[in-house]
Design an enzyme around this catalytic site. Structure first.
Site, PDB file in Angstrom:
ATOM      1  N   LYS A 166      -0.108  -2.116  17.755  1.00 10.30           N
ATOM      2  CA  LYS A 166       1.327  -1.604  17.149  1.00 10.30           C
ATOM      3  C   LYS A 166       2.006  -2.922  17.197  1.00 10.30           C
ATOM      4  CE  LYS A 166       2.903   1.836  15.968  1.00 10.30           C
ATOM      5  NZ  LYS A 166       2.968   2.487  14.809  1.00 10.30           N
TER       6      LYS A 166
ATOM      7  N   ALA B  36      -5.126  10.570   6.196  1.00 12.30           N
ATOM      8  CA  ALA B  36      -6.623  10.749   6.358  1.00 12.30           C
ATOM      9  C   ALA B  36      -7.096  11.902   6.830  1.00 12.30           C
ATOM     10  CB  ALA B  36      -7.030   9.322   6.905  1.00 12.30           C
TER      11      ALA B  36
ATOM     12  N   TYR C   3      -3.779   0.084  22.115  1.00 13.66           N
ATOM     13  CA  TYR C   3      -2.804   0.764  21.368  1.00 13.66           C
ATOM     14  C   TYR C   3      -1.554   0.078  21.162  1.00 13.66           C
ATOM     15  CZ  TYR C   3       1.105   3.918  19.929  1.00 13.66           C
ATOM     16  OH  TYR C   3       2.301   4.405  19.228  1.00 13.66           O
TER      17      TYR C   3
ATOM     18  N   THR D  70       6.819   1.919  18.533  1.00 12.59           N
ATOM     19  CA  THR D  70       7.001   2.241  19.577  1.00 12.59           C
ATOM     20  C   THR D  70       7.514   1.305  20.624  1.00 12.59           C
ATOM     21  OG1 THR D  70       5.536   2.842  21.610  1.00 12.59           O
ATOM     22  CG2 THR D  70       4.721   1.373  19.798  1.00 12.59           C
ATOM     23  N   ASP D  71       8.190   1.863  21.630  1.00 13.77           N
ATOM     24  CA  ASP D  71       8.759   0.974  22.965  1.00 13.77           C
ATOM     25  C   ASP D  71       7.680   0.633  23.700  1.00 13.77           C
ATOM     26  OD1 ASP D  71       7.682   3.401  24.192  1.00 13.77           O
ATOM     27  OD2 ASP D  71       9.605   3.710  25.084  1.00 13.77           O
ATOM     28  N   GLU D  72       6.224   0.835  23.514  1.00 12.96           N
ATOM     29  CA  GLU D  72       5.300   0.480  24.399  1.00 12.96           C
ATOM     30  C   GLU D  72       4.705  -1.225  24.098  1.00 12.96           C
ATOM     31  OE1 GLU D  72       2.097   2.761  25.061  1.00 12.96           O
ATOM     32  OE2 GLU D  72       3.088   4.619  25.000  1.00 12.96           O
TER      33      GLU D  72
ATOM     34  N   LYS E  79      -1.583  14.853  24.417  1.00 13.12           N
ATOM     35  CA  LYS E  79      -0.306  14.339  25.029  1.00 13.12           C
ATOM     36  C   LYS E  79       0.240  15.088  26.240  1.00 13.12           C
ATOM     37  CE  LYS E  79      -0.778  10.952  21.814  1.00 13.12           C
ATOM     38  NZ  LYS E  79      -0.245  10.861  20.278  1.00 13.12           N
TER      39      LYS E  79
HETATM   40  P1  NAD Z   1      -0.296  11.306  15.327  1.00 12.51           P
HETATM   41  O1  NAD Z   1      -1.604  10.940  16.025  1.00 12.51           O
HETATM   42  O2  NAD Z   1       0.178  12.775  16.074  1.00 12.51           O
HETATM   43  O3  NAD Z   1      -0.374  11.432  13.895  1.00 12.51           O
HETATM   44  C1  NAD Z   1      -1.165  10.116  13.264  1.00 12.51           C
HETATM   45  C2  NAD Z   1      -1.339  10.494  11.485  1.00 12.51           C
HETATM   46  O4  NAD Z   1      -1.769   9.397  11.063  1.00 12.51           O
HETATM   47  C3  NAD Z   1      -2.312  11.757  11.618  1.00 12.51           C
HETATM   48  O5  NAD Z   1      -1.687  12.715  10.725  1.00 12.51           O
HETATM   49  C4  NAD Z   1      -3.245  11.141  10.947  1.00 12.51           C
HETATM   50  O6  NAD Z   1      -4.346  11.967  10.357  1.00 12.51           O
HETATM   51  C5  NAD Z   1      -3.005  10.025  10.351  1.00 12.51           C
HETATM   52  N1  NAD Z   1      -3.727   8.887  10.411  1.00 12.51           N
HETATM   53  C6  NAD Z   1      -4.637   8.071  11.221  1.00 12.51           C
HETATM   54  N2  NAD Z   1      -5.082   7.221  10.656  1.00 12.51           N
HETATM   55  C7  NAD Z   1      -4.999   7.241   9.405  1.00 12.51           C
HETATM   56  C8  NAD Z   1      -5.328   6.334   8.091  1.00 12.51           C
HETATM   57  N3  NAD Z   1      -6.322   5.032   8.461  1.00 12.51           N
HETATM   58  N4  NAD Z   1      -4.961   6.658   7.123  1.00 12.51           N
HETATM   59  C9  NAD Z   1      -4.154   7.399   6.789  1.00 12.51           C
HETATM   60  N5  NAD Z   1      -3.813   8.379   7.737  1.00 12.51           N
HETATM   61  C10 NAD Z   1      -4.155   8.336   9.084  1.00 12.51           C
HETATM   62  O7  NAD Z   1       0.883  10.286  15.874  1.00 12.51           O
HETATM   63  P2  NAD Z   1       2.348  10.418  16.127  1.00 12.51           P
HETATM   64  O8  NAD Z   1       2.518  10.885  17.546  1.00 12.51           O
HETATM   65  O9  NAD Z   1       2.950  11.608  15.328  1.00 12.51           O
HETATM   66  O10 NAD Z   1       2.943   8.973  15.771  1.00 12.51           O
HETATM   67  C11 NAD Z   1       3.292   8.698  14.382  1.00 12.51           C
HETATM   68  C12 NAD Z   1       3.910   7.231  14.588  1.00 12.51           C
HETATM   69  O11 NAD Z   1       4.845   7.096  15.386  1.00 12.51           O
HETATM   70  C13 NAD Z   1       2.630   6.297  14.948  1.00 12.51           C
HETATM   71  O12 NAD Z   1       2.949   5.050  14.228  1.00 12.51           O
HETATM   72  C14 NAD Z   1       3.243   6.057  16.596  1.00 12.51           C
HETATM   73  O13 NAD Z   1       2.721   4.739  17.090  1.00 12.51           O
HETATM   74  C15 NAD Z   1       4.511   5.996  16.221  1.00 12.51           C
HETATM   75  N6  NAD Z   1       5.142   6.439  17.492  1.00 12.51           N
HETATM   76  C16 NAD Z   1       4.989   7.851  18.353  1.00 12.51           C
HETATM   77  C17 NAD Z   1       5.507   8.091  19.523  1.00 12.51           C
HETATM   78  C18 NAD Z   1       5.110   9.305  20.200  1.00 12.51           C
HETATM   79  O14 NAD Z   1       5.645   9.547  21.376  1.00 12.51           O
HETATM   80  N7  NAD Z   1       4.277  10.104  19.422  1.00 12.51           N
HETATM   81  C19 NAD Z   1       6.694   7.588  19.743  1.00 12.51           C
HETATM   82  C20 NAD Z   1       7.146   6.417  19.296  1.00 12.51           C
HETATM   83  C21 NAD Z   1       6.469   5.883  18.165  1.00 12.51           C
HETATM   84  O1  DAU Z   2       6.569   5.381  24.456  1.00  8.71           O
HETATM   85  C1  DAU Z   2       6.245   5.714  23.092  1.00  8.71           C
HETATM   86  C2  DAU Z   2       4.383   6.410  23.208  1.00  8.71           C
HETATM   87  O2  DAU Z   2       4.479   7.608  23.966  1.00  8.71           O
HETATM   88  C3  DAU Z   2       4.080   6.424  21.969  1.00  8.71           C
HETATM   89  O3  DAU Z   2       3.891   5.105  21.053  1.00  8.71           O
HETATM   90  C4  DAU Z   2       2.704   6.948  21.959  1.00  8.71           C
HETATM   91  O4  DAU Z   2       2.113   7.023  20.631  1.00  8.71           O
HETATM   92  C5  DAU Z   2       2.670   8.278  22.631  1.00  8.71           C
HETATM   93  O5  DAU Z   2       1.404   8.841  22.694  1.00  8.71           O
HETATM   94  C6  DAU Z   2       3.224   8.025  24.003  1.00  8.71           C
HETATM   95  O6  DAU Z   2       2.667   7.277  25.011  1.00  8.71           O
HETATM   96  P1  DAU Z   2       2.309   7.629  26.242  1.00  8.71           P
HETATM   97  O7  DAU Z   2       0.958   7.224  26.888  1.00  8.71           O
HETATM   98  O8  DAU Z   2       3.495   7.333  27.254  1.00  8.71           O
HETATM   99  O9  DAU Z   2       2.106   9.320  26.095  1.00  8.71           O
HETATM  100  P2  DAU Z   2       1.369  10.367  26.916  1.00  8.71           P
HETATM  101  O10 DAU Z   2       1.732  11.749  26.585  1.00  8.71           O
HETATM  102  O11 DAU Z   2      -0.063   9.975  26.902  1.00  8.71           O
HETATM  103  O12 DAU Z   2       1.546   9.823  28.525  1.00  8.71           O
HETATM  104  C7  DAU Z   2       3.005  10.177  28.666  1.00  8.71           C
HETATM  105  C8  DAU Z   2       3.061   9.901  30.633  1.00  8.71           C
HETATM  106  O13 DAU Z   2       2.129  10.879  31.152  1.00  8.71           O
HETATM  107  C9  DAU Z   2       1.957   8.572  30.931  1.00  8.71           C
HETATM  108  O14 DAU Z   2       2.643   7.928  31.801  1.00  8.71           O
HETATM  109  C10 DAU Z   2       0.628   9.016  31.159  1.00  8.71           C
HETATM  110  C11 DAU Z   2       0.949  10.275  31.839  1.00  8.71           C
HETATM  111  N1  DAU Z   2      -0.187  11.286  31.536  1.00  8.71           N
HETATM  112  C12 DAU Z   2      -0.503  11.551  30.474  1.00  8.71           C
HETATM  113  C13 DAU Z   2      -1.524  12.608  30.282  1.00  8.71           C
HETATM  114  C14 DAU Z   2      -2.105  12.642  28.867  1.00  8.71           C
HETATM  115  C15 DAU Z   2      -0.715  12.106  32.737  1.00  8.71           C
HETATM  116  O15 DAU Z   2      -0.156  11.953  33.680  1.00  8.71           O
HETATM  117  N2  DAU Z   2      -1.660  12.904  32.444  1.00  8.71           N
HETATM  118  C16 DAU Z   2      -2.077  13.342  31.466  1.00  8.71           C
HETATM  119  O16 DAU Z   2      -3.098  13.908  31.158  1.00  8.71           O
END
Ligand code: NAD
Ligand code: DAU
Length: 356
Positions: free
Chosen positions: A164, A36, A160, A134-136, A199
């Site tokens: 999930k 999207a 979030y 996700t592990d969350e 992030k």
């Molecule tokens: P991201 O936020 O970087 O990307 C999400 C993508 O989904 C974007 O390109 C966005 O445009 C698209 N999107 C959002 N809503 C949509 C919709 N309604 N229709 C079509 N597209 C849509 O996310 P990410 O960090 O790449 O995570 C990808 C997946 O992996 C997620 O499902 C997340 O829960 C999971 N995940 C992420 C992490 C992490 O550390 N980032 C860890 C474990 C699991």
């Molecule tokens: O565990 C998997 C998840 O990891 C994914 O499912 C999520 O999509 C992804 O966003 C991520 O979640 P977190 O909340 O763990 O990630 P984030 O990078 O936001 O934060 C990592 C850790 O750092 C968390 O303990 C919060 C802390 N943090 C984060 C930000 C953005 C800070 O201390 N300061 C910050 O500004």
């Protein structure tokens, strides 16, 4: 097998890394991206692939049932790799609605469309619905608790993770009820190229390069288990090719680190990699403790024994190698991240952070 993949969310962080990985390893497979292009989606992440015959980008919403049905049928899709989601915990605290819509209703819409497509085609055994989660969903660990395994009860704590968890339950139910060949993966924190600046790791790299404060929530002692995104992609490859429908696989890097230590590691790397063009040196001087995230989970850790023993997957990039690759990438890709620091992003930043 010559698969035809629909990759939802393929313009986001992990999705785009996965699409690059897949096109490189399986150039004979067709890949259709449905995204999207929300604030987190960026078509530029896929620019190098746009000319390929086997690649197509479609801008659209996973909640749009008729679009999804039409794509499944016209492209003869046999595999959905479902990444599309609202993914940032802090935004889910500010505005949860979009999380319920995309993560729960969007996943339901994909499942229904895929079920119909699978049934119309006489339920082929090789079809797969890979749900990237996700592990969350498992909640928060104490310091001495064992790491999350596939049988850890769900206890999501943020909007979030609750959304999930809801999507995971639907995916599980579609296998249990209809035998739709679904597989769920629950992965720990990813990092690497193309991660949106909100992030922790990209935010730290970018703020160091701009000489801005590095916000660390609470006491900085929350623990995350970090995995380089390329290793997540190879795990998903193993799951698509060798995973068993109806099963769940935990994916993790075995790299538990307190946030404050992680931020310090990135500061030291940046001091070393960019000695002449950092506005503030040492970068550690920018570390600023800020008001904690509400409901902040204390610790995540993944037990990845199942995927190792059953599918033969282990991560290949150490945390220090991965952080170095990532810091260099942000250092060399100003033109990628600068436009993302838009007025909308600044607005989110203002709302989210309380610098006392
Ligand atoms: P991201 O936020 O970087 O990307 C999400 C993508 O989904 C974007 O390109 C966005 O445009 C698209 N999107 C959002 N809503 C949509 C919709 N309604 N229709 C079509 N597209 C849509 O996310 P990410 O960090 O790449 O995570 C990808 C997946 O992996 C997620 O499902 C997340 O829960 C999971 N995940 C992420 C992490 C992490 O550390 N980032 C860890 C474990 C699991
Ligand atoms: O565990 C998997 C998840 O990891 C994914 O499912 C999520 O999509 C992804 O966003 C991520 O979640 P977190 O909340 O763990 O990630 P984030 O990078 O936001 O934060 C990592 C850790 O750092 C968390 O303990 C919060 C802390 N943090 C984060 C930000 C953005 C800070 O201390 N300061 C910050 O500004």
């Amino acid at each position: 097998m010559n698969r035809c993949l629909l990759v939802t969310g393929g313009a986001g962080f992990i999705g785009s890394n996965f699409v690059h990985y897949w096109c490189q390893h399986y150039p004979e497979n067709r890949v259709v991206v449905l995204d999207a292009l929300t604030y987190a989606g960026n078509r530029a992440n896929l620019a190098k692939l746009e000319e390929r015959e086997n690649f197509r980008f479609v801008r659209g919403d996973i909640c749009d049932r008729s679009l999804v049905e039409q794509l499944l049928q016209s492209e003869n899709i046999d595999t959905i790799a479902h990444f599309a989601a609202e993914s940032h915990v802090d935004r889910s605290i500010l505005e949860p609605g979009a999380f319920v819509k995309t993560n729960v209703v969007g996943t339901y819409t994909l499942l229904e469309a895929f079920r119909q497509h699978w049934q119309i085609n006489s339920k082929p055994a090789h079809y797969r619905f890979l749900h990237v989660s996700t592990d969350e969903v498992y909640g928060s660990l104490g310091p001495d608790d064992p790491a999350f395994s596939e049988t850890t009860p769900y206890a999501p704590n943020s909007p979030y993770s609750a959304s999930k968890a809801g999507s995971d339950h639907l995916v599980r139910a579609y296998y249990h009820t209809y035998k739709l060949p679904t597989i769920i993966t629950n992965c720990s924190n990813n990092y690497g190229p193309y991660q949106f600046p909100e992030k922790l790791i990209p935010l730290t790299c970018i703020n160091i390069l701009m000489g801005k404060p590095l916000p660390v929530y609470g006491d900085g002692k929350n623990v995350r288990d970090w995995l380089y995104v390329g290793d997540h992609c190879s795990a998903l490859d193993a799951v698509i090719h060798r995973g068993i429908p109806g099963e769940t696989y935990n994916i993790g890097g075995n790299n538990e680190v307190e946030n404050i230590n992680l931020v310090r590691m990135i500061c030291q790397l940046m001091d070393e990699l960019a000695p002449s063009n950092l506005p503030v040196r040492p970068a550690e001087n920018l570390i600023t403790f800020v008001k904690d995230r509400p409901g902040h989970d204390r610790r995540y850790a993944i037990n990845a024994t199942k995927i190792k023993t059953q599918l033969g997957w282990t991560p290949s990039v150490t945390l220090s190698e991965g952080l170095r690759l990532t810091a260099k990438w942000y250092l060399n890709h100003h033109r990628w991240w600068q436009p993302l620091l838009s007025p909308d992003y600044q607005d989110y930043y203002q709302k989210n952070y309380i610098f006392s």
